[in-house]
Design a protein around this motif. Structure first.
Motif, PDB file in Angstrom:
ATOM      1  N   LYS A  37       0.786  -1.234   0.000  1.00 42.12           N
ATOM      2  CA  LYS A  37       0.000   0.000   0.000  1.00 42.12           C
ATOM      3  C   LYS A  37       0.819   1.286   0.000  1.00 42.12           C
ATOM      4  O   LYS A  37       0.261   2.352  -0.200  1.00 42.12           O
ATOM      5  N   CYS A  38       2.103   1.197   0.247  1.00 40.56           N
ATOM      6  CA  CYS A  38       2.873   2.425   0.410  1.00 40.56           C
ATOM      7  C   CYS A  38       3.992   2.568  -0.620  1.00 40.56           C
ATOM      8  O   CYS A  38       4.311   3.690  -1.028  1.00 40.56           O
ATOM      9  N   ALA A  39       4.573   1.419  -1.009  1.00 42.82           N
ATOM     10  CA  ALA A  39       5.766   1.458  -1.857  1.00 42.82           C
ATOM     11  C   ALA A  39       5.494   2.115  -3.207  1.00 42.82           C
ATOM     12  O   ALA A  39       6.395   2.716  -3.797  1.00 42.82           O
ATOM     13  N   LEU A  40       4.265   2.031  -3.651  1.00 39.43           N
ATOM     14  CA  LEU A  40       3.843   2.659  -4.907  1.00 39.43           C
ATOM     15  C   LEU A  40       4.301   4.117  -4.987  1.00 39.43           C
ATOM     16  O   LEU A  40       4.761   4.575  -6.029  1.00 39.43           O
ATOM     17  N   CYS A  41       4.161   4.846  -3.912  1.00 45.32           N
ATOM     18  CA  CYS A  41       4.571   6.249  -3.875  1.00 45.32           C
ATOM     19  C   CYS A  41       5.884   6.445  -3.129  1.00 45.32           C
ATOM     20  O   CYS A  41       6.703   7.260  -3.516  1.00 45.32           O
ATOM     21  N   HIS A  42       6.055   5.703  -2.014  1.00 46.74           N
ATOM     22  CA  HIS A  42       7.222   5.957  -1.167  1.00 46.74           C
ATOM     23  C   HIS A  42       8.447   5.138  -1.557  1.00 46.74           C
ATOM     24  O   HIS A  42       9.540   5.415  -1.076  1.00 46.74           O
ATOM     25  N   GLY A  43       8.239   4.133  -2.435  1.00 48.66           N
ATOM     26  CA  GLY A  43       9.367   3.336  -2.913  1.00 48.66           C
ATOM     27  C   GLY A  43       9.836   2.323  -1.890  1.00 48.66           C
ATOM     28  O   GLY A  43       9.722   2.545  -0.686  1.00 48.66           O
ATOM     29  N   SER A  68      12.019  16.278  12.200  1.00 45.33           N
ATOM     30  CA  SER A  68      11.088  17.412  12.256  1.00 45.33           C
ATOM     31  C   SER A  68       9.633  16.961  12.409  1.00 45.33           C
ATOM     32  O   SER A  68       8.746  17.784  12.590  1.00 45.33           O
ATOM     33  N   ARG A  69       9.387  15.665  12.303  1.00 47.74           N
ATOM     34  CA  ARG A  69       8.026  15.144  12.382  1.00 47.74           C
ATOM     35  C   ARG A  69       7.881  14.230  13.594  1.00 47.74           C
ATOM     36  O   ARG A  69       8.764  13.424  13.864  1.00 47.74           O
ATOM     37  N   THR A  70       6.769  14.336  14.309  1.00 41.41           N
ATOM     38  CA  THR A  70       6.554  13.462  15.460  1.00 41.41           C
ATOM     39  C   THR A  70       5.808  12.205  15.020  1.00 41.41           C
ATOM     40  O   THR A  70       5.188  12.182  13.947  1.00 41.41           O
ATOM     41  N   HIS A  76      -1.356  10.696  12.364  1.00 41.92           N
ATOM     42  CA  HIS A  76      -2.430  11.570  11.902  1.00 41.92           C
ATOM     43  C   HIS A  76      -2.427  11.668  10.376  1.00 41.92           C
ATOM     44  O   HIS A  76      -3.478  11.549   9.737  1.00 41.92           O
ATOM     45  N   SER A  77      -1.263  11.874   9.775  1.00 46.28           N
ATOM     46  CA  SER A  77      -1.238  12.018   8.309  1.00 46.28           C
ATOM     47  C   SER A  77      -1.591  10.718   7.607  1.00 46.28           C
ATOM     48  O   SER A  77      -2.270  10.749   6.586  1.00 46.28           O
ATOM     49  N   ILE A  78      -1.119   9.590   8.132  1.00 45.55           N
ATOM     50  CA  ILE A  78      -1.445   8.320   7.463  1.00 45.55           C
ATOM     51  C   ILE A  78      -2.965   8.075   7.557  1.00 45.55           C
ATOM     52  O   ILE A  78      -3.585   7.628   6.603  1.00 45.55           O
TER      53      ILE A  78
HETATM   54  C1  HEC Z   1      -0.667   7.790  -3.677  1.00 38.92           C
HETATM   55  C2  HEC Z   1       0.666   7.969  -3.146  1.00 38.92           C
HETATM   56  C3  HEC Z   1       0.917   7.590  -1.692  1.00 38.92           C
HETATM   57  C4  HEC Z   1       0.709   6.385  -1.090  1.00 38.92           C
HETATM   58  C5  HEC Z   1       0.182   5.119  -1.725  1.00 38.92           C
HETATM   59  C6  HEC Z   1       1.157   6.534   0.288  1.00 38.92           C
HETATM   60  N1  HEC Z   1       1.630   7.807   0.499  1.00 38.92           N
HETATM   61 FE1  HEC Z   1       2.426   8.505   2.221  1.00 38.92          FE
HETATM   62  N2  HEC Z   1       2.637  10.325   1.369  1.00 38.92           N
HETATM   63  C7  HEC Z   1       2.285  10.647   0.070  1.00 38.92           C
HETATM   64  C8  HEC Z   1       2.501  12.069  -0.140  1.00 38.92           C
HETATM   65  C9  HEC Z   1       2.246  12.819  -1.450  1.00 38.92           C
HETATM   66  C10 HEC Z   1       3.010  12.584   1.084  1.00 38.92           C
HETATM   67  C11 HEC Z   1       3.390  14.016   1.395  1.00 38.92           C
HETATM   68  C12 HEC Z   1       2.198  14.646   1.992  1.00 38.92           C
HETATM   69  C13 HEC Z   1       2.443  16.094   2.274  1.00 38.92           C
HETATM   70  O1  HEC Z   1       3.222  16.401   3.173  1.00 38.92           O
HETATM   71  O2  HEC Z   1       1.827  16.890   1.577  1.00 38.92           O
HETATM   72  C14 HEC Z   1       3.070  11.446   2.009  1.00 38.92           C
HETATM   73  C15 HEC Z   1       3.506  11.543   3.315  1.00 38.92           C
HETATM   74  C16 HEC Z   1       3.659  10.486   4.174  1.00 38.92           C
HETATM   75  C17 HEC Z   1       4.221  10.574   5.503  1.00 38.92           C
HETATM   76  C18 HEC Z   1       4.723  11.827   6.177  1.00 38.92           C
HETATM   77  C19 HEC Z   1       3.575  12.444   6.904  1.00 38.92           C
HETATM   78  C20 HEC Z   1       3.936  13.666   7.658  1.00 38.92           C
HETATM   79  O3  HEC Z   1       3.259  13.900   8.662  1.00 38.92           O
HETATM   80  O4  HEC Z   1       4.858  14.388   7.287  1.00 38.92           O
HETATM   81  C21 HEC Z   1       4.192   9.320   6.032  1.00 38.92           C
HETATM   82  C22 HEC Z   1       4.684   8.901   7.401  1.00 38.92           C
HETATM   83  C23 HEC Z   1       3.603   8.458   5.037  1.00 38.92           C
HETATM   84  N3  HEC Z   1       3.295   9.193   3.909  1.00 38.92           N
HETATM   85  C24 HEC Z   1       3.394   7.127   5.197  1.00 38.92           C
HETATM   86  C25 HEC Z   1       2.710   6.331   4.301  1.00 38.92           C
HETATM   87  C26 HEC Z   1       2.350   4.976   4.555  1.00 38.92           C
HETATM   88  C27 HEC Z   1       2.683   4.204   5.821  1.00 38.92           C
HETATM   89  C28 HEC Z   1       1.686   4.522   3.453  1.00 38.92           C
HETATM   90  C29 HEC Z   1       1.046   3.169   3.240  1.00 38.92           C
HETATM   91  C30 HEC Z   1       0.070   2.754   4.213  1.00 38.92           C
HETATM   92  C31 HEC Z   1       1.654   5.621   2.500  1.00 38.92           C
HETATM   93  N4  HEC Z   1       2.263   6.707   3.053  1.00 38.92           N
HETATM   94  C32 HEC Z   1       1.106   5.534   1.234  1.00 38.92           C
HETATM   95  C33 HEC Z   1       1.829   9.795  -0.897  1.00 38.92           C
HETATM   96  C34 HEC Z   1       1.488   8.475  -0.681  1.00 38.92           C
END
Ligand code: HEC
Length: 112
Positions: A37-43, A68-70, A76-78
């Motif tokens: 669920k995450c690697a698609l964007c986060h690698g 810089s992030r707690t 909350h962001s996830i």
């Molecule tokens: C569709 C693409 C996408 C997917 C899939 C995705 N992310 Fe993200 N994620 C982002 C983007 C874009 C940001 C930057 C958001 C921002 O700061 O505006 C981000 C930011 C984050 C952050 C930083 C949040 C913060 O408070 O700074 C975390 C941690 C994170 N993602 C975890 C995850 C996890 C865990 C998953 C899988 C469950 C996930 N992401 C899946 C696009 C994605």
């Protein structure tokens, strides 16, 4: 001969117990969730795929950014995504609270 039967029975029983304990221990496989669920964007390496970078992901291996992030901000962001960034989808409907909390140390580990 008889001891062989006993040994294989013991083996079967222990496999069963292992199977059940996994269910009951509510084992969360953060690695698998990340890959699915995450690697698609986060690698796989946490640095962000080209799609992710277009969307505005941060480099998870960046220690300064991590500092810089707690943990609460991560949770909350996830859960809720970022209201200012349409490309960051909320995962609150797709993952349980426990699963989301379990993702935080996984994200932190990229910067270790
Ligand atoms: C569709 C693409 C996408 C997917 C899939 C995705 N992310 Fe993200 N994620 C982002 C983007 C874009 C940001 C930057 C958001 C921002 O700061 O505006 C981000 C930011 C984050 C952050 C930083 C949040 C913060 O408070 O700074 C975390 C941690 C994170 N993602 C975890 C995850 C996890 C865990 C998953 C899988 C469950 C996930 N992401 C899946 C696009 C994605």
């Amino acid at each position: 001969m008889r001891s062989r039967v006993v040994v294989s029975l013991l083996f079967l029983v222990s496999m069963c117990c292992l199977g059940f304990s996994n269910v009951y221990a509510n084992d969360i496989d953060a690695l698998e969730i990340y890959a699915e669920k995450c690697a698609l964007c986060h690698g796989e390496d946490g640095k962000g795929t080209s799609t992710g970078i277009d969307f505005g992901v941060k480099d998870f291996t960046d220690k300064e950014w991590q500092a810089s992030r707690t943990d609460d901000e991560f949770v909350h962001s996830i859960t809720h995504g970022n209201p200012d960034n349409d490309n960051y989808l909320p995962f609150g409907d797709m993952l349980s609270e426990e699963e989301i909390v379990a993702m935080v140390p996984h994200v932190r580990a990229f910067a270790h």
